[in-house]
Design an enzyme around this catalytic site. Structure first.
Site, PDB file in Angstrom:
ATOM      1  N   ASP A  30       0.861  -1.176   0.000  1.00 60.27           N
ATOM      2  CA  ASP A  30       0.000   0.000   0.000  1.00 60.27           C
ATOM      3  C   ASP A  30       0.901   1.231   0.000  1.00 60.27           C
ATOM      4  O   ASP A  30       2.080   1.157   0.355  1.00 60.27           O
ATOM      5  CB  ASP A  30      -0.926   0.012   1.226  1.00 60.27           C
ATOM      6  N   ARG A  85     -20.006   3.316 -10.112  1.00 57.03           N
ATOM      7  CA  ARG A  85     -18.619   2.831 -10.267  1.00 57.03           C
ATOM      8  C   ARG A  85     -17.872   3.685 -11.283  1.00 57.03           C
ATOM      9  O   ARG A  85     -16.677   3.952 -11.130  1.00 57.03           O
ATOM     10  CB  ARG A  85     -18.636   1.361 -10.693  1.00 57.03           C
ATOM     11  N   ASN A  92      -9.094   6.594 -10.710  1.00 56.42           N
ATOM     12  CA  ASN A  92      -8.592   5.219 -10.618  1.00 56.42           C
ATOM     13  C   ASN A  92      -7.813   4.799 -11.859  1.00 56.42           C
ATOM     14  O   ASN A  92      -6.910   3.962 -11.769  1.00 56.42           O
ATOM     15  CB  ASN A  92      -9.734   4.237 -10.309  1.00 56.42           C
ATOM     16  N   VAL A 115      -9.474  -5.816  -9.227  1.00 56.14           N
ATOM     17  CA  VAL A 115     -10.669  -5.666  -8.395  1.00 56.14           C
ATOM     18  C   VAL A 115     -11.166  -4.206  -8.421  1.00 56.14           C
ATOM     19  O   VAL A 115     -12.354  -3.937  -8.332  1.00 56.14           O
ATOM     20  CB  VAL A 115     -10.379  -6.103  -6.938  1.00 56.14           C
ATOM     21  N   ASN A 117     -12.553  -0.599  -9.164  1.00 56.10           N
ATOM     22  CA  ASN A 117     -13.632  -0.136 -10.050  1.00 56.10           C
ATOM     23  C   ASN A 117     -13.268   1.162 -10.783  1.00 56.10           C
ATOM     24  O   ASN A 117     -12.457   1.924 -10.279  1.00 56.10           O
ATOM     25  CB  ASN A 117     -14.888   0.122  -9.209  1.00 56.10           C
ATOM     26  N   ASP A 145     -21.368 -10.594  -8.214  1.00 58.13           N
ATOM     27  CA  ASP A 145     -22.742 -10.265  -8.624  1.00 58.13           C
ATOM     28  C   ASP A 145     -23.629 -11.515  -8.575  1.00 58.13           C
ATOM     29  O   ASP A 145     -24.801 -11.438  -8.212  1.00 58.13           O
ATOM     30  CB  ASP A 145     -22.732  -9.665 -10.041  1.00 58.13           C
TER      31      ASP A 145
HETATM   32  P1  NAI Z   1     -10.054   1.229   0.503  1.00 63.50           P
HETATM   33  O1  NAI Z   1     -10.005   2.716   0.400  1.00 63.50           O
HETATM   34  O2  NAI Z   1     -10.423   0.604   1.783  1.00 63.50           O
HETATM   35  O3  NAI Z   1      -8.626   0.632   0.070  1.00 63.50           O
HETATM   36  C1  NAI Z   1      -7.951   1.040  -1.080  1.00 63.50           C
HETATM   37  C2  NAI Z   1      -6.470   1.076  -0.719  1.00 63.50           C
HETATM   38  O4  NAI Z   1      -5.729   1.342  -1.917  1.00 63.50           O
HETATM   39  C3  NAI Z   1      -6.108   2.178   0.281  1.00 63.50           C
HETATM   40  O5  NAI Z   1      -5.488   1.612   1.436  1.00 63.50           O
HETATM   41  C4  NAI Z   1      -5.129   3.056  -0.487  1.00 63.50           C
HETATM   42  O6  NAI Z   1      -4.109   3.609   0.318  1.00 63.50           O
HETATM   43  C5  NAI Z   1      -4.584   2.070  -1.503  1.00 63.50           C
HETATM   44  N1  NAI Z   1      -3.931   2.676  -2.673  1.00 63.50           N
HETATM   45  C6  NAI Z   1      -4.276   3.786  -3.355  1.00 63.50           C
HETATM   46  N2  NAI Z   1      -3.380   4.009  -4.343  1.00 63.50           N
HETATM   47  C7  NAI Z   1      -2.465   3.011  -4.290  1.00 63.50           C
HETATM   48  C8  NAI Z   1      -1.291   2.708  -5.027  1.00 63.50           C
HETATM   49  N3  NAI Z   1      -0.884   3.453  -6.033  1.00 63.50           N
HETATM   50  N4  NAI Z   1      -0.570   1.619  -4.669  1.00 63.50           N
HETATM   51  C9  NAI Z   1      -0.989   0.843  -3.618  1.00 63.50           C
HETATM   52  N5  NAI Z   1      -2.076   1.095  -2.882  1.00 63.50           N
HETATM   53  C10 NAI Z   1      -2.803   2.167  -3.216  1.00 63.50           C
HETATM   54  O7  NAI Z   1     -11.022   0.723  -0.679  1.00 63.50           O
HETATM   55  P2  NAI Z   1     -11.696  -0.712  -0.786  1.00 63.50           P
HETATM   56  O8  NAI Z   1     -13.035  -0.678  -0.169  1.00 63.50           O
HETATM   57  O9  NAI Z   1     -10.714  -1.727  -0.388  1.00 63.50           O
HETATM   58  O10 NAI Z   1     -11.958  -0.800  -2.376  1.00 63.50           O
HETATM   59  C11 NAI Z   1     -10.876  -0.946  -3.269  1.00 63.50           C
HETATM   60  C12 NAI Z   1     -11.383  -0.930  -4.711  1.00 63.50           C
HETATM   61  O11 NAI Z   1     -12.136  -2.119  -4.960  1.00 63.50           O
HETATM   62  C13 NAI Z   1     -12.335   0.233  -5.041  1.00 63.50           C
HETATM   63  O12 NAI Z   1     -12.062   0.752  -6.323  1.00 63.50           O
HETATM   64  C14 NAI Z   1     -13.699  -0.422  -5.026  1.00 63.50           C
HETATM   65  O13 NAI Z   1     -14.651   0.276  -5.789  1.00 63.50           O
HETATM   66  C15 NAI Z   1     -13.345  -1.765  -5.634  1.00 63.50           C
HETATM   67  N6  NAI Z   1     -14.330  -2.820  -5.431  1.00 63.50           N
HETATM   68  C16 NAI Z   1     -14.524  -3.683  -6.476  1.00 63.50           C
HETATM   69  C17 NAI Z   1     -15.418  -4.717  -6.378  1.00 63.50           C
HETATM   70  C18 NAI Z   1     -15.610  -5.643  -7.532  1.00 63.50           C
HETATM   71  O14 NAI Z   1     -16.600  -6.364  -7.558  1.00 63.50           O
HETATM   72  N7  NAI Z   1     -14.715  -5.688  -8.494  1.00 63.50           N
HETATM   73  C19 NAI Z   1     -16.217  -4.924  -5.145  1.00 63.50           C
HETATM   74  C20 NAI Z   1     -15.920  -3.975  -4.100  1.00 63.50           C
HETATM   75  C21 NAI Z   1     -15.007  -2.959  -4.246  1.00 63.50           C
END
Ligand code: NAI
Length: 304
Positions: A30, A85, A92, A115, A117, A145
């Site tokens: 991270d 999203r 992103n 993962v 979005n 989903d």
């Molecule tokens: P979160 O905010 O809890 O965690 C994201 C982490 O990414 C943070 O700790 C942040 O510091 C880190 N980060 C940011 N830029 C970075 C980089 N360049 N290198 C390394 N780490 C970095 O968010 P959460 O809830 O974990 O969600 C993460 C992503 O997953 C979001 O985009 C969310 O929309 C997506 N998501 C996708 C799903 C799917 O079905 N594909 C389901 C649920 C969430």
């Protein structure tokens, strides 16, 4: 080694999910100092409580991902209440572009499981920036989903969830496409068990339920973590398992040159095959609407 980029809610939950499966050692990366290290320590204690020998490490240095077989990317911004999203597109795509270049440099032989979005678009960004083979880059969408659709079917029909099989394909977004004719309760297709109106209600519920969770508690966590975990298991155990996921399209569903959710076979080498299902005209239109939305988003970030 399995590397998880992004040690936030989803990243740490994926680690918690795969630890008891004892698949491989896990590295968490991270940009926040201390966060991946703290998660690794806490999760390491959890591994000890399970009595499994999985080594956990946290780092802020991408070099540590050298030798990874699989990189799971959860880094980036999550949705806030009221956002779609696609509202995450600009920010992103920058973040995923940077992360993908690091993967290319430090883990050139890995598979990449996306993962972040908007999922289908971010998977395309990862493909373009890594330059990896198309089968080695794919995304988690339909596994999650489909669980949501399965949940609503079981709740509505008052049957155990184990009696239900459900499948959702298409865009991981507003046009996701639950497939009632291929979703079953005790082997019988939903289309033979419910009226069209009842099915439409379930489909709408499936599409909007993530937004409801986000409005209530700020983000979805456990179901996505588990859905990623099932994909990791299929890969590391080389299960050749069929599941819906975001895969690169070569015309199988009349879409070419980018990613969208379809049933596919997943194993140690990534996506082995896309499975073709017949869709009715209405379903084809929804699938195409989702594909158009993904294509437009790719144009918006200048990667078309
Ligand atoms: P979160 O905010 O809890 O965690 C994201 C982490 O990414 C943070 O700790 C942040 O510091 C880190 N980060 C940011 N830029 C970075 C980089 N360049 N290198 C390394 N780490 C970095 O968010 P959460 O809830 O974990 O969600 C993460 C992503 O997953 C979001 O985009 C969310 O929309 C997506 N998501 C996708 C799903 C799917 O079905 N594909 C389901 C649920 C969430």
């Amino acid at each position: 080694m399995i590397t998880i980029v992004g040690a936030g809610r989803i990243g740490s939950t994926v680690a918690a999910n795969i630890i008891p499966k004892e698949l491989d050692d896990i590295l968490l990366i991270d940009i926040i100092q201390g966060l991946p290290q703290g998660e690794a320590l806490d999760l390491g204690h959890m591994a000890a409580s399970f009595g499994v020998d999985v080594s956990l490490r946290g780092t802020n240095d991408y070099k540590d991902m050298e030798g990874s077989d699989l990189v799971i990317v959860t880094g980036g911004l999550p949705r806030k209440p009221g956002m779609t999203r696609l509202d995450l597109l600009q920010k992103n795509s920058q973040i995923i572009g940077d992360i993908a270049l690091k993967i290319k440099e430090h883990a050139p032989k890995s598979l990449v499981l996306m993962v972040t979005n908007p999922l289908d678009v971010m998977t395309y960004v990862a493909l373009k920036k890594t330059g990896f083979d198309k089968n080695r880059v794919f995304g988690m969408s339909g596994q999650l989903d489909s669980c949501r659709f399965r949940y609503f079917i079981a709740q509505t029909m008052k049957v155990p969830v184990s009696a239900v099989h459900a499948i959702v394909i298409g865009e991981h977004g507003e046009s996701m496409l639950p497939l009632p004719q291929y979703s079953t309760v005790n082997g019988k297709p939903l289309t033979k068990l419910m009226s069209k109106e009842e099915i439409t209600k379930l489909i709408e519920g499936t599409r909007k339920t993530a937004a409801d969770v986000i409005a209530l508690k700020g983000g979805t966590v456990y179901a996505p973590g588990n859905a990623v975990g099932s994909m990791v298991e299929a890969i590391i155990k080389n299960k050749h398992e069929q599941m819906p996921l975001s895969a690169y399209q070569n015309g199988e569903y009349d879409v070419n040159g980018f990613y969208i959710g379809v049933p596919a076979v997943l194993g140690r080498n990534g996506v082995e095959k896309i499975v073709k299902l017949d869709l009715d005209e209405e379903q084809k239109a929804v699938f195409q609407k989702g594909a158009d939305s993904i294509k437009n988003a790719i144009s918006e970030i200048g990667l078309a």
